[in-house]
Design an enzyme around this catalytic site. Sequence first.
Site, mmCIF file in Angstrom:
data_model
loop_
_atom_site.group_PDB
_atom_site.id
_atom_site.type_symbol
_atom_site.label_atom_id
_atom_site.label_comp_id
_atom_site.label_asym_id
_atom_site.label_seq_id
_atom_site.Cartn_x
_atom_site.Cartn_y
_atom_site.Cartn_z
ATOM 1 N N ASP A 26 34.514 115.586 63.440
ATOM 2 C CA ASP A 26 35.912 116.015 63.398
ATOM 3 C C ASP A 26 36.156 117.008 64.530
ATOM 4 O O ASP A 26 35.368 117.937 64.749
ATOM 5 C CB ASP A 26 36.231 116.669 62.048
ATOM 6 C CG ASP A 26 37.725 116.870 61.863
ATOM 7 O OD1 ASP A 26 38.386 115.929 61.389
ATOM 8 O OD2 ASP A 26 38.226 117.965 62.189
ATOM 9 N N GLU A 40 41.977 112.875 64.032
ATOM 10 C CA GLU A 40 40.960 113.339 64.978
ATOM 11 C C GLU A 40 39.554 113.181 64.411
ATOM 12 O O GLU A 40 38.634 113.894 64.789
ATOM 13 C CB GLU A 40 41.214 114.811 65.343
ATOM 14 C CG GLU A 40 41.093 115.795 64.186
ATOM 15 C CD GLU A 40 42.399 116.019 63.453
ATOM 16 O OE1 GLU A 40 42.561 117.091 62.859
ATOM 17 O OE2 GLU A 40 43.268 115.115 63.477
#
Length: 373
Positions: free
Chosen positions: A249, A292
């Site tokens: 992440d 993301e």
Amino acid sequence: MMFANGGVLGLMIRDLPPALRPAALRWQAGTLVIAIGCALYAFPQLLPVVPLVTLANALFLSGLTLYLRALQRFFRHPPRHVDLLPGIIGTLSVLWFSAIHPDTTIRIIVVSLAWAVLMGRCVHVLRSGKRAEASRSRQMLKTLFLLVAAFTGVRAAYFVAIAIPPDFSVADGRNWMNLVSPMVSAVLPVIGTTAFLLMCSEHIRRQWENAASTDYLTGLANRRTLTEVGGSYFRARSPERQIALALIDVDDFKAINDGFGHDAGDLALKHIAATLEAEITADQLLARTGGEEFVALLGRGDLPSAQLAAERLRSAVQRHPFILRGQRISITVSVGIAVSQADDADFASLLRRADQAMYTAKSLGRNRVELAA
């Protein structure tokens, strides 16, 4: 049949994606041009011999050149001006050895060589495409070009061997080769057009399959593909063959979107995807699962090898800053890794444990790798 196939292709062009229409239009033009050339030979009384032979051969050569242009456009090969030479040389040779220095044998040899060169170039384009583009229709089309090219060579050798007289005409139906030649010549415009349409259809199908299995922004595998591949790995696991994955992440990604705009955020995601993909080996899979967040399926391996792989991914992102309009933007990622255990119910449970480890990495300061409990 050639005119009919050209007409059918013309009706279907409107249903093809815009990217395929230029190639289809060139193929249709090639089919119709060859059909006109055949029509001239079918009605030799329309023109005197010299204009008839010259124009008919020019049409045949132009049709083959258009086929080559169609395949180059289909496979996105840049056109080459040198590919026009066989048609030009062949047409001028027919004119020279028909009107100025009549010699039917040399004329047939030169035209046969021009045909063979053009068909050989078509085969080269069909063979040089991506392996993923391989299909039965493409193999069929390649075989058709090879067969017609082989027949062209046999035909030229036959006419040389029989020592044809000066007044010999290729439109004379008394010679068996003149009867067979138009049948073989019709293979590409008739069967070849069908194969070309099938090749277009298979190309569209592959595009849909690719769209369903990849992330639209980065081109990486999407969540669906990750679940399918990860599930197959998970079912094949054993105590001796564990599987590992890393959930990645991007840290503070919201700051990029807020500070530079969502377009910059998309560019940053592409940059991160390319950076991570450069570190992925052939037996591993990288996917973007949303926002993301990325997942690297590290394949079969133990905990130490998984930690090394995850650390390599984290370090690569840190080493390669994102450049936006000349400005360097440092990006880091937090990584959670999980290795399959006996009590994992399915691949989703393995993914959840990696997700929890990633949040642990976030809570401990970001830009680090943590192992799932």
